[in-house]
Motif scaffolding. Structure first.
Motif, PDB file in Angstrom:
ATOM      1  N   LEU A 138      42.593  53.792  47.029  1.00  0.00           N
ATOM      2  CA  LEU A 138      42.948  52.844  47.192  1.00  0.00           C
ATOM      3  C   LEU A 138      42.677  51.553  46.332  1.00  0.00           C
ATOM      4  O   LEU A 138      43.588  50.920  46.112  1.00  0.00           O
ATOM      5  N   ILE A 139      41.587  51.267  45.812  1.00  0.00           N
ATOM      6  CA  ILE A 139      41.321  50.408  44.617  1.00  0.00           C
ATOM      7  C   ILE A 139      41.837  50.589  43.420  1.00  0.00           C
ATOM      8  O   ILE A 139      42.532  50.122  42.614  1.00  0.00           O
ATOM      9  N   ARG A 140      40.901  51.560  42.826  1.00  0.00           N
ATOM     10  CA  ARG A 140      41.331  51.858  41.113  1.00  0.00           C
ATOM     11  C   ARG A 140      42.592  52.560  41.024  1.00  0.00           C
ATOM     12  O   ARG A 140      43.038  52.462  40.067  1.00  0.00           O
ATOM     13  N   GLY A 141      42.741  53.630  42.022  1.00  0.00           N
ATOM     14  CA  GLY A 141      44.043  54.364  41.726  1.00  0.00           C
ATOM     15  C   GLY A 141      45.544  53.825  41.955  1.00  0.00           C
ATOM     16  O   GLY A 141      46.698  54.441  41.825  1.00  0.00           O
ATOM     17  N   SER A 142      45.535  52.701  42.867  1.00  0.00           N
ATOM     18  CA  SER A 142      46.598  52.122  43.431  1.00  0.00           C
ATOM     19  C   SER A 142      47.489  51.342  42.451  1.00  0.00           C
ATOM     20  O   SER A 142      48.676  51.426  42.596  1.00  0.00           O
ATOM     21  N   GLY A 143      46.832  50.907  41.229  1.00  0.00           N
ATOM     22  CA  GLY A 143      47.773  50.417  40.344  1.00  0.00           C
ATOM     23  C   GLY A 143      48.006  48.703  40.698  1.00  0.00           C
ATOM     24  O   GLY A 143      48.506  48.211  39.911  1.00  0.00           O
ATOM     25  N   ARG A 144      47.282  48.430  41.659  1.00  0.00           N
ATOM     26  CA  ARG A 144      47.611  47.113  42.090  1.00  0.00           C
ATOM     27  C   ARG A 144      46.738  45.949  41.586  1.00  0.00           C
ATOM     28  O   ARG A 144      47.152  44.878  41.660  1.00  0.00           O
ATOM     29  N   ASN A 146      43.644  46.552  38.989  1.00  0.00           N
ATOM     30  CA  ASN A 146      43.165  46.842  37.563  1.00  0.00           C
ATOM     31  C   ASN A 146      42.115  45.534  37.206  1.00  0.00           C
ATOM     32  O   ASN A 146      42.422  44.851  36.271  1.00  0.00           O
ATOM     33  N   ASP A 147      41.203  45.599  38.093  1.00  0.00           N
ATOM     34  CA  ASP A 147      40.316  44.530  37.868  1.00  0.00           C
ATOM     35  C   ASP A 147      38.726  45.441  37.606  1.00  0.00           C
ATOM     36  O   ASP A 147      38.205  45.754  38.671  1.00  0.00           O
ATOM     37  N   PRO A 148      38.241  45.263  36.439  1.00  0.00           N
ATOM     38  CA  PRO A 148      37.040  46.136  36.339  1.00  0.00           C
ATOM     39  C   PRO A 148      35.889  45.310  36.993  1.00  0.00           C
ATOM     40  O   PRO A 148      34.900  45.956  37.332  1.00  0.00           O
ATOM     41  N   ARG A 149      35.747  44.339  37.377  1.00  0.00           N
ATOM     42  CA  ARG A 149      34.804  43.432  37.914  1.00  0.00           C
ATOM     43  C   ARG A 149      34.538  44.277  39.556  1.00  0.00           C
ATOM     44  O   ARG A 149      33.734  43.939  39.972  1.00  0.00           O
ATOM     45  N   ILE A 150      35.556  44.922  40.025  1.00  0.00           N
ATOM     46  CA  ILE A 150      35.266  45.726  41.171  1.00  0.00           C
ATOM     47  C   ILE A 150      33.868  46.332  41.025  1.00  0.00           C
ATOM     48  O   ILE A 150      33.213  46.748  42.231  1.00  0.00           O
ATOM     49  N   HIS A 151      33.519  46.973  39.869  1.00  0.00           N
ATOM     50  CA  HIS A 151      32.464  47.848  39.930  1.00  0.00           C
ATOM     51  C   HIS A 151      31.100  46.894  39.901  1.00  0.00           C
ATOM     52  O   HIS A 151      30.060  47.581  40.165  1.00  0.00           O
ATOM     53  N   ARG A 209      34.159  53.300  31.977  1.00  0.00           N
ATOM     54  CA  ARG A 209      34.809  52.945  30.538  1.00  0.00           C
ATOM     55  C   ARG A 209      36.256  52.433  30.251  1.00  0.00           C
ATOM     56  O   ARG A 209      36.416  51.324  30.126  1.00  0.00           O
ATOM     57  N   GLU A 210      37.016  53.366  30.739  1.00  0.00           N
ATOM     58  CA  GLU A 210      38.468  53.183  30.775  1.00  0.00           C
ATOM     59  C   GLU A 210      38.785  51.969  31.532  1.00  0.00           C
ATOM     60  O   GLU A 210      39.860  51.249  31.021  1.00  0.00           O
ATOM     61  N   ASP A 211      38.370  51.517  32.677  1.00  0.00           N
ATOM     62  CA  ASP A 211      38.680  50.573  33.497  1.00  0.00           C
ATOM     63  C   ASP A 211      38.336  49.027  32.689  1.00  0.00           C
ATOM     64  O   ASP A 211      38.893  48.152  33.011  1.00  0.00           O
ATOM     65  N   PHE A 212      37.371  49.179  31.638  1.00  0.00           N
ATOM     66  CA  PHE A 212      37.143  47.925  30.907  1.00  0.00           C
ATOM     67  C   PHE A 212      37.939  47.722  29.857  1.00  0.00           C
ATOM     68  O   PHE A 212      37.859  46.651  28.917  1.00  0.00           O
ATOM     69  N   GLU A 213      38.743  48.749  29.561  1.00  0.00           N
ATOM     70  CA  GLU A 213      39.510  48.733  28.332  1.00  0.00           C
ATOM     71  C   GLU A 213      41.181  48.978  28.595  1.00  0.00           C
ATOM     72  O   GLU A 213      41.903  49.394  27.725  1.00  0.00           O
ATOM     73  N   LYS A 214      41.601  48.384  29.897  1.00  0.00           N
ATOM     74  CA  LYS A 214      42.904  48.523  30.166  1.00  0.00           C
ATOM     75  C   LYS A 214      43.749  47.230  30.076  1.00  0.00           C
ATOM     76  O   LYS A 214      44.703  46.899  30.497  1.00  0.00           O
ATOM     77  N   TRP A 216      42.357  44.149  31.048  1.00  0.00           N
ATOM     78  CA  TRP A 216      42.245  42.749  32.020  1.00  0.00           C
ATOM     79  C   TRP A 216      41.734  41.631  31.064  1.00  0.00           C
ATOM     80  O   TRP A 216      41.038  41.775  30.244  1.00  0.00           O
ATOM     81  N   ARG A 217      42.373  40.505  31.332  1.00  0.00           N
ATOM     82  CA  ARG A 217      42.336  39.099  30.539  1.00  0.00           C
ATOM     83  C   ARG A 217      42.244  39.653  29.091  1.00  0.00           C
ATOM     84  O   ARG A 217      41.473  38.873  28.254  1.00  0.00           O
ATOM     85  N   GLY A 218      43.251  40.398  28.664  1.00  0.00           N
ATOM     86  CA  GLY A 218      43.303  40.802  27.170  1.00  0.00           C
ATOM     87  C   GLY A 218      42.327  41.461  26.575  1.00  0.00           C
ATOM     88  O   GLY A 218      42.201  41.682  25.344  1.00  0.00           O
ATOM     89  N   LEU A 219      41.382  42.340  27.083  1.00  0.00           N
ATOM     90  CA  LEU A 219      40.257  42.838  26.561  1.00  0.00           C
ATOM     91  C   LEU A 219      40.826  44.202  26.774  1.00  0.00           C
ATOM     92  O   LEU A 219      41.135  44.935  27.644  1.00  0.00           O
ATOM     93  N   HIS A 220      40.486  44.914  25.616  1.00  0.00           N
ATOM     94  CA  HIS A 220      41.093  46.474  25.328  1.00  0.00           C
ATOM     95  C   HIS A 220      39.722  47.277  24.754  1.00  0.00           C
ATOM     96  O   HIS A 220      40.284  48.444  24.232  1.00  0.00           O
ATOM     97  N   ALA A 221      38.628  46.771  24.680  1.00  0.00           N
ATOM     98  CA  ALA A 221      37.490  47.524  24.289  1.00  0.00           C
ATOM     99  C   ALA A 221      36.424  47.082  24.805  1.00  0.00           C
ATOM    100  O   ALA A 221      36.035  45.896  25.352  1.00  0.00           O
ATOM    101  N   LEU A 222      35.484  48.161  25.224  1.00  0.00           N
ATOM    102  CA  LEU A 222      34.198  47.679  25.819  1.00  0.00           C
ATOM    103  C   LEU A 222      33.453  46.578  25.178  1.00  0.00           C
ATOM    104  O   LEU A 222      32.884  45.715  25.786  1.00  0.00           O
ATOM    105  N   PRO A 223      33.061  46.640  23.714  1.00  0.00           N
ATOM    106  CA  PRO A 223      32.268  45.611  23.015  1.00  0.00           C
ATOM    107  C   PRO A 223      33.041  44.309  23.333  1.00  0.00           C
ATOM    108  O   PRO A 223      32.180  43.114  23.476  1.00  0.00           O
TER     109      PRO A 223
END
Length: 264
Positions: A138-144, A146-151, A209-214, A216-223
């Motif tokens: 419902l949260i990660r898989g829905s595609g609605r 896409n916010d890594p802060r849910i973790h 890790r993939e959720d932090f590299e999708k 969100w707010r223009g961030l595409h890498a964990l660093p």
């Protein structure tokens, strides 16, 4: 006649969609404020207090269960996400209470062959669901969302987990709440810190890790995510530059699965 028809048509569009009123999480908010205690950057949970208030907790869960999928779909994304995070956390507490106080970890509510997160015991949005179903479907898989802060918001009832927030999430304040949860977790240097030239962080960043590299707010890498939160991590400008250049290794710490319970 044409003018009257246009006015009537406009009035239809101005009427709020049925079910668009935000869900009232007041009962859950009151329980959290009563039985979740801030402790530095984290919190501890008074499960004995929750156990004594199970009737109130059940009443809240029953109202969550009463929401129909079409009603849920009429809410905006922030209201939906606040609803799902609160539901996850409320049923996590309920799961712990099924075995408390005779457990040391939420893992003790499962078995050798059955993860507690796979148990289907939650009546929500027309199905009987598991905690994993809420988080990963419902949260990660829905595609609605896409916010890594849910973790930093969904809580696994463990010391290693980001804190259970001592208030309910709400759609109108969700961004600020998630930002604060992120800052608090990253600033907890028992979980995330630069040490001997190595950035040692929670295993959450390895598992998701993939959720932090999708993007969100223009961030595409964990660093880049860590650099954005350099102040919370205690990184200097020089540290941040080295991190982005790939000159600081990232290591993942062991996760502490002990129950996040208030100690007597």
């Amino acid at each position: 006649m044409l003018r009257a028809s246009l006015l009537l048509l406009c009035s239809w569009f101005l009427v709020p969609a049925a079910g668009a009123e935000p869900f009232d999480h007041g009962e859950w908010d009151a329980l959290l404020k009563a039985y979740v205690q801030p402790q530095g950057a984290t919190t501890v949970v008074d499960y004995a207090g929750f156990a004594a208030a199970q009737t109130r907790l059940k009443a809240y869960q029953d109202r969550l269960s009463g929401v129909k999928p079409d009603e849920f779909d009429h809410w905006d994304n922030k209201e939906q996400l606040a609803f799902l995070i609160n539901a996850y956390n409320a049923w996590t507490v309920a799961l712990v209470l099924t075995a408390y106080p005779d457990i040391k970890s939420i893992k003790d509510t499962g078995s050798l062959f059955s993860s507690p997160w796979h148990k289907a015991f939650i009546p929500l949005l027309g199905k009987t669901r598991s905690l994993d179903d809420i988080e990963h479907h419902l949260i990660r898989g829905s595609g609605r969302y896409n916010d890594p802060r849910i973790h930093f918001a969904v809580n696994c009832a463990s010391i290693g987990c980001p804190a259970l927030r001592p208030e309910a999430y709400s759609g109108d304040r969700l961004d600020a709440q998630l930002d604060e949860q992120t800052r608090l977790f990253l600033s907890d240097h028992s979980r995330n810190r630069l040490e001997d030239g190595v950035l040692r962080v929670s295993s959450i960043f390895k598992w998701y890790r993939e959720d932090f590299e999708k993007g969100w707010r223009g961030l595409h890498a964990l660093p880049s995510f860590f650099a954005r939160h350099a102040a919370a991590l205690g990184l200097s400008a020089a540290d941040t530059k080295r991190l982005l250049a790939g000159h600081i290794d990232i290591e993942y710490q062991d996760y502490d699965w002990r129950l996040n319970a208030k100690r007597s």
